[in-house]
Design a protein around this motif. Sequence first.
Motif, PDB file in Angstrom:
ATOM      1  N   HIS A   3      -7.164   7.663 -10.371  1.00 56.11           N
ATOM      2  CA  HIS A   3      -6.997   6.352 -10.099  1.00 56.11           C
ATOM      3  C   HIS A   3      -6.603   5.367 -10.921  1.00 56.11           C
ATOM      4  CE1 HIS A   3     -10.058   6.172  -6.715  1.00 56.11           C
ATOM      5  NE2 HIS A   3      -9.075   7.754  -7.596  1.00 56.11           N
ATOM      6  N   ASP A   6      -5.657  -0.712  -5.800  1.00 54.64           N
ATOM      7  CA  ASP A   6      -6.665  -0.238  -4.787  1.00 54.64           C
ATOM      8  C   ASP A   6      -5.429   1.443  -4.229  1.00 54.64           C
ATOM      9  OD1 ASP A   6      -8.332  -1.740  -5.625  1.00 54.64           O
ATOM     10  OD2 ASP A   6      -8.020  -2.855  -4.149  1.00 54.64           O
ATOM     11  N   HIS A   7      -4.325   1.377  -3.907  1.00 55.54           N
ATOM     12  CA  HIS A   7      -4.179   2.252  -4.063  1.00 55.54           C
ATOM     13  C   HIS A   7      -2.693   3.482  -4.656  1.00 55.54           C
ATOM     14  CE1 HIS A   7      -5.028  -0.438  -0.059  1.00 55.54           C
ATOM     15  NE2 HIS A   7      -5.022   0.450   0.494  1.00 55.54           N
ATOM     16  N   LYS A  48       0.896  -1.499  -0.125  1.00 53.07           N
ATOM     17  CA  LYS A  48       0.123   0.048   0.136  1.00 53.07           C
ATOM     18  C   LYS A  48       0.988   0.863  -0.136  1.00 53.07           C
ATOM     19  CE  LYS A  48      -3.168  -2.514   2.256  1.00 53.07           C
ATOM     20  NZ  LYS A  48      -3.828  -2.690   3.912  1.00 53.07           N
ATOM     21  N   GLU A  93      -3.379  -5.678  -7.430  1.00 58.40           N
ATOM     22  CA  GLU A  93      -4.421  -5.275  -7.280  1.00 58.40           C
ATOM     23  C   GLU A  93      -5.244  -4.494  -6.060  1.00 58.40           C
ATOM     24  OE1 GLU A  93      -8.832  -6.842  -5.244  1.00 58.40           O
ATOM     25  OE2 GLU A  93      -7.591  -8.426  -5.899  1.00 58.40           O
TER      26      GLU A  93
END
Length: 358
Positions: A354, A305-306, A259, A301
Amino acid sequence: MADAEDRTEAPSQQRLQKARDDGQIVLSREAMSFTVLLGGLLGIFALLPFLVPNFVHSMKNLMDNAGTISMVQGGLLSTTQHTITAGLALALSVAGLIMALTLGVGFLQTGFLIHPGSLLPKMSRVSPMGGLKRILGGGTLPDTCKALVKLLIFVAVLWHLAKGIIPDARSMTGLNASAILTTVIRLGLSGATGMILAQLVIAGGDIFWMRFRHTAKLKMSREELKEEYRNTEGDPHVKGKLKAMRAKVARQRMMDAVKTATVIVTNPTHYAVALVYEKGASSAPKVVAKGVDEVAARIRELGQDHRVPIVANPPLARALYPLPLESEIPAEHFKVVAAVIAYVWKLRRPAGNHSPIR
């Protein structure tokens, strides 16, 4: 406690060591008897020829002067002192040789083990009831058979020796004292050698039997082996669970590091390696996460997401994957990694976008 019929497995090293620590060792009494006989023969034929003449000379002088020995003021002790010394040297030399050989063979059998507990008196050894149980118990049957075999061997040897000695004894009639003494010594040496050789055979068989019985007595069942393994190495099921838990924690820690990674280098689908680097840091970029197939997919993934940039560079991904976690990249990859990180910083998307960099 496992039944005797269930003990089919050879004793483990730990069980053997525990038995040794408890004083349960293989010690053949027949081997000790052989040593006593051998020591006596060596003492008689190797030491006595050098000591007997001195003793005989001392005794002769004592007998020749027996009528002139003073019986007061220590005269008898003074006169017999040399004879007593010669006699003690005669006896102690043979006894010392026998004792030294016996101790040596005993220590060789026990591996130089001295167990103080074995030297302490036990009431079971002197108890009439304990002796009766040992005599009537089934464990005495092998010892009885062994004694019978020993008796048969000695009878056979003595019979063979007697057949040769009787004719020689008959031929001694009319011989002078010197010839008789020579013949007696020769026959004695022949008989003693035969008996010692017979005892050697018996001792060899007894050592083999004692080791076999000792190993059979310490045999273990499968359950005992498993219990010992659990006590020494730990329960395999527990160890497996602990290993799985540690792997799960390590994997979760690795995924948490994704992350905050600087960039994820991919194969693009087979490998995934996450790197972290801070601007201005003196250290090289570090590998904080890596994986193949499903793990690589999970890393990608989490990166998406981060908003962690994902860069497809198959040669670099394959080169970085073997590196351990938390290790800095080697110098030969500095240039390529620096170019990737510079590229990521240059093309970093606005915070609201994103979409990963590919």
